[in-house]
Write an enzyme that holds these catalytic residues in place. Structure first.
Site, PDB file in Angstrom:
ATOM      1  CE1 TYR A 113     -31.330 -25.906 -18.086  1.00  0.00           C
ATOM      2  CE2 TYR A 113     -29.833 -27.663 -18.728  1.00  0.00           C
ATOM      3  CZ  TYR A 113     -30.044 -26.387 -18.245  1.00  0.00           C
ATOM      4  OH  TYR A 113     -28.976 -25.597 -17.917  1.00  0.00           O
TER       5      TYR A 113
ATOM      6  CE1 TYR B 162     -26.044 -29.783 -19.112  1.00  0.00           C
ATOM      7  CE2 TYR B 162     -27.071 -28.725 -17.208  1.00  0.00           C
ATOM      8  CZ  TYR B 162     -26.481 -28.635 -18.469  1.00  0.00           C
ATOM      9  OH  TYR B 162     -26.334 -27.407 -19.071  1.00  0.00           O
TER      10      TYR B 162
ATOM     11  NE  ARG C  85     -21.154 -26.939 -18.423  1.00  0.00           N
ATOM     12  CZ  ARG C  85     -21.652 -25.702 -18.271  1.00  0.00           C
ATOM     13  NH1 ARG C  85     -22.807 -25.393 -18.788  1.00  0.00           N
ATOM     14  NH2 ARG C  85     -20.982 -24.767 -17.624  1.00  0.00           N
TER      15      ARG C  85
ATOM     16  CG  HIS D 206     -24.797 -24.332 -15.210  1.00  0.00           C
ATOM     17  ND1 HIS D 206     -24.579 -25.679 -15.340  1.00  0.00           N
ATOM     18  CD2 HIS D 206     -25.582 -23.985 -16.263  1.00  0.00           C
ATOM     19  CE1 HIS D 206     -25.180 -26.136 -16.431  1.00  0.00           C
ATOM     20  NE2 HIS D 206     -25.811 -25.120 -17.000  1.00  0.00           N
TER      21      HIS D 206
ATOM     22  CG  HIS E 102     -28.023 -21.202 -18.498  1.00  0.00           C
ATOM     23  ND1 HIS E 102     -26.960 -21.240 -19.369  1.00  0.00           N
ATOM     24  CD2 HIS E 102     -28.296 -22.495 -18.191  1.00  0.00           C
ATOM     25  CE1 HIS E 102     -26.613 -22.506 -19.595  1.00  0.00           C
ATOM     26  NE2 HIS E 102     -27.407 -23.290 -18.888  1.00  0.00           N
TER      27      HIS E 102
END
Ligand SMILES: [Fe+2]
Length: 234
Positions: A106, A145, A155, A158, A160
């Site tokens: 991110y 990540y 994780r 995905h 959000h």
């Protein structure tokens, strides 16, 4: 003014619990005292509406064209509909999305693990559903990540999602997963949603919306409430 609206509810054991010890941060942020009902007033349930682009800038449905260059990664198109419990389309729903880049990173001050930032990818977008409740956005498939919840915790890929109805108070938040990801079965966040309801969070590969020589297509409908509801974060 409070309003009690009658509608068919999801199964009582479908929603993830506020406290899920395997997802460690829920032990600190889940309520430890009984919840207090605060009736919503008219100003909290009626606006703002019809002004999202004025408030927040134009809709951003193509995350691959926000910079001078093309982001690295598998280009995908995710589309679907926002529906109520009876399958009726919900127009004018603001859908905001945020995600990691193809390497699983991110752009965020607290994300500093050893994966590259992509200068051509911010990872945020926003759409508004049309009169048939449809939305569509183009992005790159996010990478997995690490997140430090437990040893070797990763994780699954995905995206959000945040959905805003007619008012800020009606915001719903969830995550979309991909159908071929072995990390889903190991992920405490995904697994906080019991089966078979967890399957509603997994997008479906769709050859019809796959664009020749351009992007893979995935379908993901969001049902806001009722027995077929898409499960949301609490
Ligand atoms: Fe995430």
């Amino acid at each position: 003014m409070s309003r009690d609206i009658q509608y068919s509810r999801e199964d009582s054991n479908a929603q993830p619990p506020s406290l899920f010890p395997e997802y460690k941060s829920t032990t600190l942020r889940s309520p430890s005292a009984p919840l207090i009902r605060i009736p919503q007033t008219l100003t909290e349930t009626t606006g703002p509406t019809g002004c999202w682009d004025k408030l927040m800038g134009r809709a951003l449905a193509d995350l691959t064209s926000q910079h001078a260059g093309v982001p690295i990664g598998q280009r995908i198109v995710v589309s679907g509909r926002v529906l109520d419990e009876n399958g009726k389309a919900i127009p004018d729903t603001v859908m905001e999305i945020w995600q990691a880049n193809a390497a699983g990173r991110y752009i965020h001050v607290r994300d500093s693990w050893d994966a590259p930032i992509d200068p051509n990818f911010t990872g945020t977008g926003r759409m508004v559903t049309d009169e048939q409740g449809r939305y569509s956005f183009t992005t790159v498939r996010p990478g997995a990540y690490p997140w430090g919840n437990h040893h070797n915790a990763w994780r699954p890929a995905h995206i959000h999602l945040s959905l805003l109805g007619p008012a800020f108070a009606s915001r719903l938040v969830t995550q979309l997963y991909f159908p071929d990801d072995p990390l889903i079965a190991l992920d405490p966040i995904a697994n906080s949603v019991p089966m078979p309801y967890r399957l509603r969070l997994i997008a479906r590969f769709d050859i019809e919306s796959t664009q020749p020589a351009r992007a893979l297509g995935y379908k993901f409908d969001v049902v806001l409430r009722g027995p077929l509801a898409t499960l949301m974060e609490r």
